[in-house]
Design a protein around this motif. Structure first.
Motif, PDB file in Angstrom:
ATOM      1  N   VAL A  44       4.016  -3.246  -1.018  1.00  0.00           N
ATOM      2  CA  VAL A  44       3.326  -2.611  -0.146  1.00  0.00           C
ATOM      3  C   VAL A  44       4.491  -2.585   1.120  1.00  0.00           C
ATOM      4  CG1 VAL A  44       1.463  -2.312   1.512  1.00  0.00           C
ATOM      5  CG2 VAL A  44       1.173  -2.736  -0.907  1.00  0.00           C
ATOM      6  N   LEU A  45       4.750  -1.243   1.771  1.00  0.00           N
ATOM      7  CA  LEU A  45       5.614  -1.392   2.933  1.00  0.00           C
ATOM      8  C   LEU A  45       4.688  -1.048   4.178  1.00  0.00           C
ATOM      9  CD1 LEU A  45       8.557   0.802   1.320  1.00  0.00           C
ATOM     10  CD2 LEU A  45       8.467  -1.712   1.701  1.00  0.00           C
ATOM     11  N   TYR A  46       3.544  -0.270   3.847  1.00  0.00           N
ATOM     12  CA  TYR A  46       2.907  -0.078   5.163  1.00  0.00           C
ATOM     13  C   TYR A  46       1.226   0.306   4.497  1.00  0.00           C
ATOM     14  CZ  TYR A  46       0.310   2.787   8.729  1.00  0.00           C
ATOM     15  OH  TYR A  46      -0.341   3.093   9.476  1.00  0.00           O
ATOM     16  N   ALA A  47       0.232  -0.096   5.336  1.00  0.00           N
ATOM     17  CA  ALA A  47      -0.906   0.325   4.799  1.00  0.00           C
ATOM     18  C   ALA A  47      -1.629   0.792   6.292  1.00  0.00           C
ATOM     19  CB  ALA A  47      -1.778  -0.791   4.275  1.00  0.00           C
ATOM     20  N   ASN A  48      -2.356   1.802   6.542  1.00  0.00           N
ATOM     21  CA  ASN A  48      -3.248   2.058   7.438  1.00  0.00           C
ATOM     22  C   ASN A  48      -4.470   1.270   7.453  1.00  0.00           C
ATOM     23  OD1 ASN A  48      -4.773   3.506   5.466  1.00  0.00           O
ATOM     24  ND2 ASN A  48      -4.583   5.572   6.876  1.00  0.00           N
ATOM     25  N   ARG A  49      -5.078   1.294   8.511  1.00  0.00           N
ATOM     26  CA  ARG A  49      -6.272   0.650   8.939  1.00  0.00           C
ATOM     27  C   ARG A  49      -7.220   0.737   7.625  1.00  0.00           C
ATOM     28  NH1 ARG A  49      -7.296   1.762  13.698  1.00  0.00           N
ATOM     29  NH2 ARG A  49      -6.263   0.138  14.627  1.00  0.00           N
ATOM     30  N   PRO A  50      -7.562   1.975   7.354  1.00  0.00           N
ATOM     31  CA  PRO A  50      -8.486   2.209   6.043  1.00  0.00           C
ATOM     32  C   PRO A  50      -7.967   1.554   5.098  1.00  0.00           C
ATOM     33  CG  PRO A  50      -8.346   4.196   7.549  1.00  0.00           C
ATOM     34  CD  PRO A  50      -7.289   3.143   7.829  1.00  0.00           C
ATOM     35  N   ALA A  51      -6.918   1.451   4.520  1.00  0.00           N
ATOM     36  CA  ALA A  51      -6.232   1.056   3.485  1.00  0.00           C
ATOM     37  C   ALA A  51      -6.048  -0.424   3.409  1.00  0.00           C
ATOM     38  CB  ALA A  51      -4.657   1.470   3.338  1.00  0.00           C
ATOM     39  N   VAL A  52      -6.072  -1.099   4.680  1.00  0.00           N
ATOM     40  CA  VAL A  52      -6.079  -2.475   4.934  1.00  0.00           C
ATOM     41  C   VAL A  52      -7.659  -2.874   4.508  1.00  0.00           C
ATOM     42  CG1 VAL A  52      -6.107  -4.308   6.617  1.00  0.00           C
ATOM     43  CG2 VAL A  52      -4.230  -2.736   6.356  1.00  0.00           C
ATOM     44  N   GLU A  53      -8.580  -2.290   4.862  1.00  0.00           N
ATOM     45  CA  GLU A  53      -9.805  -2.503   4.575  1.00  0.00           C
ATOM     46  C   GLU A  53     -10.352  -2.327   3.209  1.00  0.00           C
ATOM     47  OE1 GLU A  53     -12.006  -0.069   7.083  1.00  0.00           O
ATOM     48  OE2 GLU A  53     -11.653  -1.017   9.120  1.00  0.00           O
ATOM     49  N   LEU A  54      -9.688  -1.411   2.699  1.00  0.00           N
ATOM     50  CA  LEU A  54     -10.030  -1.307   1.257  1.00  0.00           C
ATOM     51  C   LEU A  54      -9.111  -2.325   0.314  1.00  0.00           C
ATOM     52  CD1 LEU A  54     -10.877   0.658  -1.182  1.00  0.00           C
ATOM     53  CD2 LEU A  54      -8.441   1.538  -1.142  1.00  0.00           C
ATOM     54  N   LEU A  55      -8.307  -2.791   0.658  1.00  0.00           N
ATOM     55  CA  LEU A  55      -7.491  -3.720  -0.038  1.00  0.00           C
ATOM     56  C   LEU A  55      -8.296  -5.077   0.104  1.00  0.00           C
ATOM     57  CD1 LEU A  55      -3.775  -3.000   0.460  1.00  0.00           C
ATOM     58  CD2 LEU A  55      -5.083  -2.659  -1.584  1.00  0.00           C
ATOM     59  N   ARG A  56      -8.956  -5.398   1.198  1.00  0.00           N
ATOM     60  CA  ARG A  56      -9.506  -6.526   1.802  1.00  0.00           C
ATOM     61  C   ARG A  56     -10.807  -6.715   0.840  1.00  0.00           C
ATOM     62  NH1 ARG A  56     -10.231  -5.758   7.151  1.00  0.00           N
ATOM     63  NH2 ARG A  56      -8.218  -6.751   7.481  1.00  0.00           N
ATOM     64  N   ARG A  57     -11.328  -5.522   0.473  1.00  0.00           N
ATOM     65  CA  ARG A  57     -12.505  -5.476  -0.508  1.00  0.00           C
ATOM     66  C   ARG A  57     -12.277  -6.085  -2.025  1.00  0.00           C
ATOM     67  NH1 ARG A  57     -13.959  -0.827   2.408  1.00  0.00           N
ATOM     68  NH2 ARG A  57     -13.436   0.454   0.770  1.00  0.00           N
ATOM     69  N   ASP A  58     -10.932  -5.930  -2.290  1.00  0.00           N
ATOM     70  CA  ASP A  58     -10.540  -6.650  -3.578  1.00  0.00           C
ATOM     71  C   ASP A  58     -11.249  -6.003  -4.612  1.00  0.00           C
ATOM     72  OD1 ASP A  58      -8.385  -8.214  -4.318  1.00  0.00           O
ATOM     73  OD2 ASP A  58      -9.673  -9.945  -4.891  1.00  0.00           O
ATOM     74  N   GLN A  59     -11.510  -4.711  -4.664  1.00  0.00           N
ATOM     75  CA  GLN A  59     -12.115  -4.109  -5.631  1.00  0.00           C
ATOM     76  C   GLN A  59     -11.476  -2.954  -6.066  1.00  0.00           C
ATOM     77  OE1 GLN A  59     -16.019  -3.050  -4.397  1.00  0.00           O
ATOM     78  NE2 GLN A  59     -16.929  -5.061  -4.951  1.00  0.00           N
ATOM     79  N   GLY A  60     -10.952  -2.716  -7.449  1.00  0.00           N
ATOM     80  CA  GLY A  60     -10.121  -1.418  -7.865  1.00  0.00           C
ATOM     81  C   GLY A  60      -8.680  -1.588  -7.674  1.00  0.00           C
ATOM     82  N   LEU A  61      -8.274  -1.610  -6.477  1.00  0.00           N
ATOM     83  CA  LEU A  61      -6.924  -1.479  -6.210  1.00  0.00           C
ATOM     84  C   LEU A  61      -6.878  -2.711  -5.347  1.00  0.00           C
ATOM     85  CD1 LEU A  61      -4.496   0.246  -6.185  1.00  0.00           C
ATOM     86  CD2 LEU A  61      -5.175   1.057  -3.952  1.00  0.00           C
ATOM     87  N   LEU A  62      -5.894  -3.524  -5.863  1.00  0.00           N
ATOM     88  CA  LEU A  62      -5.706  -5.091  -5.234  1.00  0.00           C
ATOM     89  C   LEU A  62      -4.093  -4.999  -4.823  1.00  0.00           C
ATOM     90  CD1 LEU A  62      -7.181  -6.806  -8.515  1.00  0.00           C
ATOM     91  CD2 LEU A  62      -8.414  -5.997  -6.551  1.00  0.00           C
ATOM     92  N   GLU A  63      -3.830  -6.226  -4.136  1.00  0.00           N
ATOM     93  CA  GLU A  63      -2.640  -6.678  -3.530  1.00  0.00           C
ATOM     94  C   GLU A  63      -2.461  -7.974  -3.863  1.00  0.00           C
ATOM     95  OE1 GLU A  63       0.184  -6.364   0.492  1.00  0.00           O
ATOM     96  OE2 GLU A  63      -1.963  -6.254   0.528  1.00  0.00           O
ATOM     97  N   ARG A  64      -1.310  -8.162  -4.686  1.00  0.00           N
ATOM     98  CA  ARG A  64      -1.055  -9.520  -5.132  1.00  0.00           C
ATOM     99  C   ARG A  64       0.285 -10.012  -4.814  1.00  0.00           C
ATOM    100  NH1 ARG A  64      -5.660  -9.732  -4.991  1.00  0.00           N
ATOM    101  NH2 ARG A  64      -7.259  -9.994  -6.628  1.00  0.00           N
ATOM    102  N   GLN A  65       0.573 -11.019  -3.874  1.00  0.00           N
ATOM    103  CA  GLN A  65       1.965 -11.338  -3.514  1.00  0.00           C
ATOM    104  C   GLN A  65       2.672  -9.986  -3.028  1.00  0.00           C
ATOM    105  OE1 GLN A  65       3.628 -13.094  -7.130  1.00  0.00           O
ATOM    106  NE2 GLN A  65       2.731 -15.173  -6.527  1.00  0.00           N
ATOM    107  N   GLY A  66       2.183  -9.358  -2.252  1.00  0.00           N
ATOM    108  CA  GLY A  66       2.569  -8.116  -1.658  1.00  0.00           C
ATOM    109  C   GLY A  66       2.803  -6.940  -2.389  1.00  0.00           C
ATOM    110  N   ARG A  67       2.315  -6.782  -3.724  1.00  0.00           N
ATOM    111  CA  ARG A  67       2.539  -5.657  -4.463  1.00  0.00           C
ATOM    112  C   ARG A  67       1.259  -5.182  -5.037  1.00  0.00           C
ATOM    113  NH1 ARG A  67       7.856  -5.228  -5.694  1.00  0.00           N
ATOM    114  NH2 ARG A  67       8.946  -7.199  -5.334  1.00  0.00           N
TER     115      ARG A  67
END
Length: 312
Positions: free
Chosen positions: A137-160
């Motif tokens: 992940v190089l950039y995430a807008n505010r809605p994307a940050v909120e989506l990843l924070r929910r940790d459902q479906g699309l996840l971010e692990r160690q920056g990927r």
């Protein structure tokens, strides 16, 4: 009051005003800008006398479009008038100072553009991410940050980016890798590749993946990137209102376009609305006519590109 006093005398600075009438890039001594007798008769002399500023060696420089810089080195009354040695010293400094100020002006312009671009991306309704070819992940807008924070479906692990299952993660990373290839970037596809990403306790996420054309942005032209637009079905209301405002659609037409962009097919939409597929197809033709699109995929791409901001 002190600030107002300073600003007032800055606006009527005699030496600065005269320096701006001289050729840029040249050093000038105070008597070349204005004689001492003439200076004593000006309003600015009261400020000079209080600050014990009597002599100056100064210059004006062009540092950018519609931008000028002034430099002045001052002596008090007992130090005496500046002479040729001081003029030569300042003259040697001017080119270096001018280049430094030009660089500052360029950096400031780029910073303003960057901040405006980031503010615009944060205002989008749709989650948007930029990743490199490996899914970092190089950039995430505010809605994307909120989506990843929910940790459902699309996840971010160690920056990927990854998904809830290894199989879906492999599919997502493969799609990102495909869209990061240079031959794809230069081909400029008219449609976005889509992927339905399952998530526990909710409808699948619709993830659209597209290549990023750097254009004239030399700083990122050497980094293969992909753009991900994610629809989670929760921003539908704002998206429908945006579609109505942007393309003059009726509420029903805007909902149809939004549902297609969110990954639903015509059969599913017709069943949910309790109408025939023929009725939905007829409405789709009207939507494409109003949006000047000719295929369903083109309509979906248009919705994702231009209907992601909340209505005014």
């Amino acid at each position: 009051m002190v600030d107002e006093y300073r600003e007032h005398y800055r606006s009527v600075d005699i030496w600065s005003n005269y320096a701006l009438t001289r050729p840029f890039g040249q050093a000038w001594i105070s008597h070349e800008l204005m004689t001492a007798r003439a200076l004593n008769r000006t309003e600015h002399y009261a400020f000079f006398r209080k600050a014990d500023i009597v002599h100056v060696v100064a210059s004006s420089m062009s540092v950018g479009e519609n931008e000028v810089a002034l430099i002045g080195v001052h002596h008090n009354g007992t130090a005496g008038e500046f002479g040729e040695p001081e003029r030569r010293h300042l003259q040697r400094l001017i080119p270096h100072l001018q280049r430094a100020l030009q660089m500052r002006s360029t950096f400031l312009t780029q910073a303003i553009r960057r901040d405006m671009a980031l503010a615009a991306l944060d205002s989008l309704v749709t989650p948007l991410l930029l990743t490199d070819a490996s899914g970092k992940v190089l950039y995430a807008n505010r809605p994307a940050v909120e989506l990843l924070r929910r940790d459902q479906g699309l996840l971010e692990r160690q920056g990927r980016l990854c998904c809830e299952s290894p199989e879906m993660t492999h599919k997502l990373l493969a799609r990102i890798g495909e869209n990061s290839r240079r031959e794809i970037i230069f081909r400029r596809p008219s449609e976005l590749w889509a992927l339905a990403v399952p998530r526990a306790g909710g409808r699948p996420l619709s993830v659209r993946v597209a290549p990023v054309q750097a254009g004239e942005l030399g700083a990122i032209a050497s980094v293969p990137m992909a753009m991900l637009l994610v629809s989670d079905g929760e921003q539908g209301s704002a998206q429908v209102e945006s579609l109505q405002a942007l393309f003059g659609l009726t509420p029903a037409e805007a909902r149809l376009a939004s549902e297609l962009a969110n990954g639903d097919d015509l059969d599913t939409i017709a069943f949910r609305k309790g109408v025939s597929k023929h009725t939905i197809r007829s409405m789709l033709k009207t939507v494409m006519l109003k949006t000047s699109t000719h295929r369903q995929g083109e309509l979906v791409s248009l919705v994702l590109r231009y209907a992601m901001v909340p209505p005014p």
